[in-house]
Design a protein around this motif. Sequence first.
Motif, short mmCIF file in Angstrom:
data_model
loop_
_atom_site.label_atom_id
_atom_site.label_comp_id
_atom_site.label_asym_id
_atom_site.label_seq_id
_atom_site.Cartn_x
_atom_site.Cartn_y
_atom_site.Cartn_z
N ASN A 159 9.09 3.75 2.63
CA ASN A 159 7.92 4.36 2.01
C ASN A 159 8.08 4.43 0.50
O ASN A 159 9.14 4.82 0.01
CB ASN A 159 7.71 5.78 2.55
CG ASN A 159 7.55 5.83 4.04
OD1 ASN A 159 6.52 5.47 4.58
ND2 ASN A 159 8.62 6.25 4.73
N TYR A 160 7.03 4.05 -0.20
CA TYR A 160 6.97 4.21 -1.65
C TYR A 160 5.80 5.14 -1.94
O TYR A 160 4.65 4.80 -1.68
CB TYR A 160 6.77 2.85 -2.32
CG TYR A 160 6.87 2.85 -3.84
CD1 TYR A 160 5.91 3.46 -4.63
CD2 TYR A 160 7.92 2.20 -4.48
CE1 TYR A 160 5.99 3.44 -6.01
CE2 TYR A 160 8.01 2.18 -5.86
CZ TYR A 160 7.05 2.80 -6.62
OH TYR A 160 7.13 2.77 -7.99
N LEU A 161 6.09 6.32 -2.49
CA LEU A 161 5.07 7.33 -2.76
C LEU A 161 4.88 7.44 -4.27
O LEU A 161 5.79 7.86 -4.99
CB LEU A 161 5.47 8.67 -2.16
CG LEU A 161 4.53 9.86 -2.40
CD1 LEU A 161 3.11 9.55 -1.91
CD2 LEU A 161 5.08 11.11 -1.71
N THR A 179 1.97 4.33 -0.78
CA THR A 179 1.01 5.43 -0.78
C THR A 179 0.80 5.91 -2.21
O THR A 179 1.77 6.17 -2.93
CB THR A 179 1.50 6.59 0.09
OG1 THR A 179 1.65 6.13 1.45
CG2 THR A 179 0.52 7.75 0.07
N ILE A 180 -0.46 6.03 -2.60
CA ILE A 180 -0.81 6.47 -3.96
C ILE A 180 -1.53 7.81 -3.85
O ILE A 180 -2.59 7.90 -3.21
CB ILE A 180 -1.68 5.42 -4.66
CG1 ILE A 180 -0.93 4.09 -4.76
CG2 ILE A 180 -2.10 5.90 -6.05
CD1 ILE A 180 -1.78 2.92 -5.13
N ASP A 181 -0.94 8.82 -4.45
CA ASP A 181 -1.51 10.17 -4.44
C ASP A 181 -1.44 10.71 -5.86
O ASP A 181 -0.58 11.52 -6.19
CB ASP A 181 -0.74 11.06 -3.46
CG ASP A 181 -1.37 12.43 -3.28
OD1 ASP A 181 -2.50 12.64 -3.79
OD2 ASP A 181 -0.74 13.30 -2.65
N ALA A 182 -2.33 10.23 -6.72
CA ALA A 182 -2.31 10.55 -8.14
C ALA A 182 -3.75 10.68 -8.63
O ALA A 182 -4.35 9.69 -9.07
CB ALA A 182 -1.57 9.47 -8.92
N VAL A 198 2.13 -6.26 0.76
CA VAL A 198 2.29 -4.90 1.24
C VAL A 198 1.96 -4.84 2.72
O VAL A 198 1.08 -5.57 3.20
CB VAL A 198 1.40 -3.93 0.42
CG1 VAL A 198 -0.07 -4.24 0.59
CG2 VAL A 198 1.69 -2.48 0.76
N ASP A 199 2.68 -4.01 3.45
CA ASP A 199 2.32 -3.78 4.86
C ASP A 199 1.09 -2.87 4.92
O ASP A 199 0.02 -3.31 5.31
CB ASP A 199 3.50 -3.17 5.61
CG ASP A 199 4.64 -4.15 5.80
OD1 ASP A 199 4.40 -5.36 5.73
OD2 ASP A 199 5.79 -3.70 5.99
N ASN A 200 1.25 -1.61 4.53
CA ASN A 200 0.14 -0.65 4.57
C ASN A 200 -0.10 -0.08 3.18
O ASN A 200 0.84 0.40 2.53
CB ASN A 200 0.43 0.48 5.55
CG ASN A 200 0.55 0.00 6.97
OD1 ASN A 200 -0.37 -0.58 7.53
ND2 ASN A 200 1.71 0.20 7.57
N LEU A 201 -1.34 -0.15 2.71
CA LEU A 201 -1.72 0.39 1.40
C LEU A 201 -2.59 1.61 1.62
O LEU A 201 -3.72 1.50 2.14
CB LEU A 201 -2.47 -0.68 0.61
CG LEU A 201 -3.01 -0.27 -0.76
CD1 LEU A 201 -1.89 0.26 -1.65
CD2 LEU A 201 -3.73 -1.45 -1.43
N ASN A 202 -2.07 2.78 1.23
CA ASN A 202 -2.76 4.05 1.46
C ASN A 202 -3.09 4.69 0.11
O ASN A 202 -2.18 5.09 -0.63
CB ASN A 202 -1.87 5.00 2.26
CG ASN A 202 -1.41 4.41 3.58
OD1 ASN A 202 -2.23 3.91 4.35
ND2 ASN A 202 -0.12 4.43 3.83
N VAL A 203 -4.36 4.77 -0.20
CA VAL A 203 -4.80 5.46 -1.41
C VAL A 203 -5.34 6.81 -1.00
O VAL A 203 -6.48 6.94 -0.53
CB VAL A 203 -5.88 4.63 -2.15
CG1 VAL A 203 -6.33 5.38 -3.42
CG2 VAL A 203 -5.34 3.25 -2.51
N LEU A 204 -4.51 7.85 -1.15
CA LEU A 204 -4.91 9.19 -0.73
C LEU A 204 -5.81 9.85 -1.76
O LEU A 204 -6.74 10.57 -1.41
CB LEU A 204 -3.67 10.05 -0.48
CG LEU A 204 -2.69 9.55 0.59
CD1 LEU A 204 -1.58 10.57 0.79
CD2 LEU A 204 -3.40 9.24 1.90
N ASN A 205 -5.51 9.61 -3.05
CA ASN A 205 -6.31 10.21 -4.11
C ASN A 205 -6.02 9.49 -5.42
O ASN A 205 -4.86 9.37 -5.81
CB ASN A 205 -5.98 11.69 -4.24
CG ASN A 205 -7.06 12.46 -4.97
OD1 ASN A 205 -7.98 11.88 -5.56
ND2 ASN A 205 -6.97 13.78 -4.94
N THR A 206 -7.06 9.00 -6.06
CA THR A 206 -6.91 8.37 -7.37
C THR A 206 -8.28 8.30 -8.01
O THR A 206 -9.31 8.34 -7.32
CB THR A 206 -6.30 6.97 -7.26
OG1 THR A 206 -6.01 6.46 -8.56
CG2 THR A 206 -7.25 5.99 -6.55
#
Length: 289
Positions: A159-161, A179-182, A198-206
């Motif tokens: 995981n890369y956060l 995962t991008i949470d910024a 990338v396997d999974n690209l998760n943009v939680l907040n940007t």
Amino acid sequence: KPVCSVTVDFSGVFNAGRVRIINGAAVTLTGNISGSGLSIGVSGAVSPQLEIGSGSSLTVSISNPFLISVGAGFSGSVAGQITFLNSAHQLTAQSSSSLVFTGQAMFKAGTGFSGAPFGTSSQGSVIFSAGTTFQTEAGLPPFGLTAPQSVVVFQTGSNYLHKSVIPLSLSGRTYSHLTIDAPGLNQEISLGSLPFVVDNLNVLNTAMLGIDFPGGTQIRGNILVSAGTLRFNHTGGSVTFSGSGPQSISGNGTLLFGNQCGLIIGSSSNVVLQSDLILGKNLQILTGG
């Protein structure tokens, strides 16, 4: 659990045959001496020469750069957590695949950190295996070398956060779960001729992440955009879903593909659209997709 704060009061490099932080111990290094460091590994020392056990932690909070170096022919195993704060500290290894993060281990580049955490040499010396996490809140990306070369390898399941407004390094890089949470991140990445994989690209907040460089993107898993905007606009390039099974696009955020960027569904992929997307160019579905 045992908690220990150690003040580094020496200059120069201290040589140690073996360093172990185990049994839930939490160690914090403090001080303001410049030019200090720790060199790990001497002949005959039991492997791994650096060990951070599960549930244990090392925090480096010295106000000047502190270098921890695992020497050539020696190894390190991290199953706990390492945190760098307040300066341009480094944890380096001299041999290929010799410093391995395992289990639920985490490395955190925290408040006040700067620089490249694993140095700028020794290609492939640091490994993040499945289940481990690299979390960045400050400093430079961890790769340390010009793409596609890299000091660090993120294996499948790692995981890369990203919790910072600092620029992401994407062209020529391979991630597993990114995962991008910024919330404050507003960035357009336009330089780079190599693909972003990338396997999974998760943009939680940007605010907005624009991936525009010509190299294109390969998605081997899913895209999730929970909040904010993710835009692909590779000039002359495409976003390719290249997985070997079901893949998905989901979330309540905005996902758009600009008029410079195609979308390709690979021959072995089966993409389930669970949210809206805006497509500015062509959609290509290869045979079997």
